[in-house]
Design a protein around this motif. Sequence first.
Motif, short mmCIF file in Angstrom:
data_model
loop_
_atom_site.label_atom_id
_atom_site.label_comp_id
_atom_site.label_asym_id
_atom_site.label_seq_id
_atom_site.Cartn_x
_atom_site.Cartn_y
_atom_site.Cartn_z
N THR A 196 -13.14 -22.48 61.11
CA THR A 196 -12.65 -23.17 59.92
C THR A 196 -13.90 -23.59 59.13
O THR A 196 -15.03 -23.49 59.65
N GLY A 197 -13.75 -24.03 57.91
CA GLY A 197 -14.89 -24.55 57.14
C GLY A 197 -16.00 -23.52 56.97
O GLY A 197 -15.75 -22.35 56.68
N GLU A 198 -17.22 -23.98 57.23
CA GLU A 198 -18.40 -23.15 56.93
C GLU A 198 -18.44 -21.82 57.69
O GLU A 198 -18.67 -20.76 57.07
N PRO A 199 -18.18 -21.79 59.00
CA PRO A 199 -18.22 -20.48 59.69
C PRO A 199 -17.15 -19.52 59.16
O PRO A 199 -17.39 -18.31 59.07
N TRP A 200 -16.00 -20.05 58.78
CA TRP A 200 -14.93 -19.22 58.22
C TRP A 200 -15.40 -18.66 56.88
O TRP A 200 -15.24 -17.47 56.59
N ASP A 201 -16.01 -19.52 56.06
CA ASP A 201 -16.53 -19.04 54.77
C ASP A 201 -17.57 -17.94 54.98
O ASP A 201 -17.64 -16.96 54.25
N ARG A 202 -18.41 -18.16 56.02
CA ARG A 202 -19.46 -17.18 56.31
C ARG A 202 -18.87 -15.81 56.64
O ARG A 202 -19.37 -14.78 56.22
N VAL A 203 -17.79 -15.80 57.44
CA VAL A 203 -17.16 -14.52 57.79
C VAL A 203 -16.62 -13.85 56.54
O VAL A 203 -16.81 -12.64 56.32
N LYS A 204 -15.92 -14.63 55.71
CA LYS A 204 -15.33 -14.04 54.50
C LYS A 204 -16.42 -13.44 53.61
O LYS A 204 -16.26 -12.33 53.09
N THR A 205 -17.53 -14.17 53.47
CA THR A 205 -18.62 -13.69 52.61
C THR A 205 -19.24 -12.41 53.19
O THR A 205 -19.47 -11.43 52.48
N ALA A 206 -19.46 -12.41 54.50
CA ALA A 206 -20.12 -11.26 55.14
C ALA A 206 -19.22 -10.02 55.07
O ALA A 206 -19.69 -8.91 54.79
N GLN A 228 -17.81 -5.14 63.52
CA GLN A 228 -19.21 -5.42 63.82
C GLN A 228 -19.72 -6.61 62.99
O GLN A 228 -20.46 -7.46 63.50
N THR A 229 -19.29 -6.67 61.76
CA THR A 229 -19.73 -7.79 60.90
C THR A 229 -19.17 -9.11 61.41
O THR A 229 -19.88 -10.12 61.46
N VAL A 230 -17.90 -9.10 61.84
CA VAL A 230 -17.32 -10.33 62.40
C VAL A 230 -18.12 -10.73 63.64
O VAL A 230 -18.50 -11.90 63.82
N ARG A 231 -18.39 -9.74 64.49
CA ARG A 231 -19.11 -10.01 65.74
C ARG A 231 -20.49 -10.60 65.46
O ARG A 231 -20.88 -11.61 66.04
N GLU A 232 -21.23 -9.97 64.55
CA GLU A 232 -22.59 -10.44 64.27
C GLU A 232 -22.57 -11.80 63.59
O GLU A 232 -23.38 -12.67 63.91
N THR A 233 -21.64 -12.00 62.69
CA THR A 233 -21.61 -13.27 61.94
C THR A 233 -21.31 -14.45 62.87
O THR A 233 -21.85 -15.54 62.70
#
Length: 230
Positions: free
Chosen positions: A58-68, A182-187
Amino acid sequence: MPANNLSPSVADALHRRRSVRAFTDAPVDPAVLRSIFAAAQRAPSGGNLQPWQVTLVTGEPWDRVKTAVAARIALGREGYQPEYDIYPKGLTEPWESRRFGVGEALYASLGIPREDKAARLARFMENYRGFGAPVMLFLHCSRIMGPPQWSDMGMWLQSVMLLLVEQGLASCPQECWAMYGQTVRETLGLGADQILFTGLAIGHADDGQAVNQWPVPRVELDEVIDWQGF
Ligand SMILES: Cc1cc2nc3c(=O)[nH]c(=O)nc-3n(C[C@H](O)[C@H](O)[C@H](O)COP(=O)(O)O)c2cc1C
């Protein structure tokens, strides 16, 4: 989590659950989620392996996944990283018609005609915002696991979805995230040994939206059950 008089029966929860594709931005209480996951640990699994592994954001990590993932999508076909074939190649009948039918009903609820490919694509991309859900659950497991353990993950997932209904929450399972595994995994720092099965968007349903109201078809029982000896 003790049931109370207000709790839906299992059958009620089954009927009430649907894939919700529009959420409000109301936050979800982490204590409620914790109690749901504690109950879902009772899901069965062959050999009691309990192969499901979960990363909740949720919050910042969730935003990070969406951006990546958005950056990956922008690369077009080169950005595509499917973890597995979401559907069998060359899907035949009766399954192809079921898949086609639910897609048509979904877009019809949104008033998007078949010819409007751009609007359909834009709507599909809402998947990668989790349809506005404040929480995203990523369900993954060790790559050594096979079909029996993937079915165990499905039982865990349905248990969670029904428990969410019991708590007045909504969800949408989203294997679309496995297209950018892969992007989800790395992020999120999942190990390379992990394979991403699906996302599960979690939040409060925006009940007023037509996309959350259309009747989702199911085939007749006789198409799937062969009663013998009854
Ligand atoms: C494992 C799994 C992955 C799914 N992935 C997606 C997805 O990526 N996007 C989506 O809009 N719906 C997805 N769905 C929802 C299905 O389309 C939906 O379950 C089906 O059409 C039946 O509708 P209902 O869940 O509303 O009863 C997924 C469902 C499951 C079980």
